[in-house]
Design a protein around this motif. Sequence first.
Motif, PDB file in Angstrom:
ATOM      1  N   THR A  68      22.154  35.631 -23.336  1.00  0.00           N
ATOM      2  CA  THR A  68      20.685  35.611 -23.631  1.00  0.00           C
ATOM      3  C   THR A  68      19.901  35.550 -22.427  1.00  0.00           C
ATOM      4  OG1 THR A  68      21.075  34.166 -25.662  1.00  0.00           O
ATOM      5  CG2 THR A  68      18.920  34.225 -24.672  1.00  0.00           C
ATOM      6  N   GLY A  69      20.498  34.969 -21.284  1.00  0.00           N
ATOM      7  CA  GLY A  69      19.804  34.920 -19.943  1.00  0.00           C
ATOM      8  C   GLY A  69      19.871  36.464 -19.635  1.00  0.00           C
ATOM      9  N   LEU A  71      20.110  39.424 -21.183  1.00  0.00           N
ATOM     10  CA  LEU A  71      19.165  40.338 -21.899  1.00  0.00           C
ATOM     11  C   LEU A  71      17.562  39.926 -21.549  1.00  0.00           C
ATOM     12  CD1 LEU A  71      20.999  40.179 -25.324  1.00  0.00           C
ATOM     13  CD2 LEU A  71      20.685  42.034 -23.699  1.00  0.00           C
ATOM     14  N   THR A  72      17.282  38.498 -21.286  1.00  0.00           N
ATOM     15  CA  THR A  72      15.981  38.077 -21.012  1.00  0.00           C
ATOM     16  C   THR A  72      15.669  38.903 -19.775  1.00  0.00           C
ATOM     17  OG1 THR A  72      16.309  36.136 -22.061  1.00  0.00           O
ATOM     18  CG2 THR A  72      14.303  36.311 -20.586  1.00  0.00           C
ATOM     19  N   LEU A  73      16.459  38.878 -18.723  1.00  0.00           N
ATOM     20  CA  LEU A  73      16.191  39.276 -17.402  1.00  0.00           C
ATOM     21  C   LEU A  73      16.053  40.881 -17.438  1.00  0.00           C
ATOM     22  CD1 LEU A  73      18.795  37.488 -15.124  1.00  0.00           C
ATOM     23  CD2 LEU A  73      15.978  37.195 -15.139  1.00  0.00           C
ATOM     24  N   ILE A  75      15.121  42.490 -20.181  1.00  0.00           N
ATOM     25  CA  ILE A  75      13.666  42.905 -20.916  1.00  0.00           C
ATOM     26  C   ILE A  75      12.454  42.579 -19.658  1.00  0.00           C
ATOM     27  CG2 ILE A  75      12.424  42.003 -22.724  1.00  0.00           C
ATOM     28  CD1 ILE A  75      14.878  41.576 -24.404  1.00  0.00           C
ATOM     29  N   VAL A  76      12.708  41.437 -19.142  1.00  0.00           N
ATOM     30  CA  VAL A  76      11.574  41.528 -18.205  1.00  0.00           C
ATOM     31  C   VAL A  76      11.509  42.380 -17.140  1.00  0.00           C
ATOM     32  CG1 VAL A  76      10.720  39.550 -16.501  1.00  0.00           C
ATOM     33  CG2 VAL A  76      11.491  38.908 -18.770  1.00  0.00           C
ATOM     34  N   THR A  77      12.754  42.833 -16.725  1.00  0.00           N
ATOM     35  CA  THR A  77      12.510  43.657 -15.501  1.00  0.00           C
ATOM     36  C   THR A  77      12.117  45.106 -15.906  1.00  0.00           C
ATOM     37  OG1 THR A  77      14.803  44.118 -15.656  1.00  0.00           O
ATOM     38  CG2 THR A  77      13.921  42.213 -13.847  1.00  0.00           C
TER      39      THR A  77
END
Length: 80
Positions: A68-69, A71-73, A75-77
């Motif tokens: 999850t971490g 994938l979050t990174l 998506i954010v980048t």
Amino acid sequence: MDGVDGLSPQERLVLAEIELELRHSGERLASRLNEFNERAAEGGPRRFGDHVSRGEVAVVAAMVLILTGILTLVIVTCGK
């Protein structure tokens, strides 16, 4: 209007054969389903959960958090 009215004679024959087979196998099927349900009830609702240790649950939870971490990174980048 009966649902069988639109069927051809061959389709009616096939349908009748299926019905006869179901009537013939109905008792066997019901017996097998009862046996299956009895075996499932013997194990109780936790019959599958007993085979998983707390460590295994912790590892799976950690992997979910890590993925999850990541994938979050991503998506954010990518959003910038």
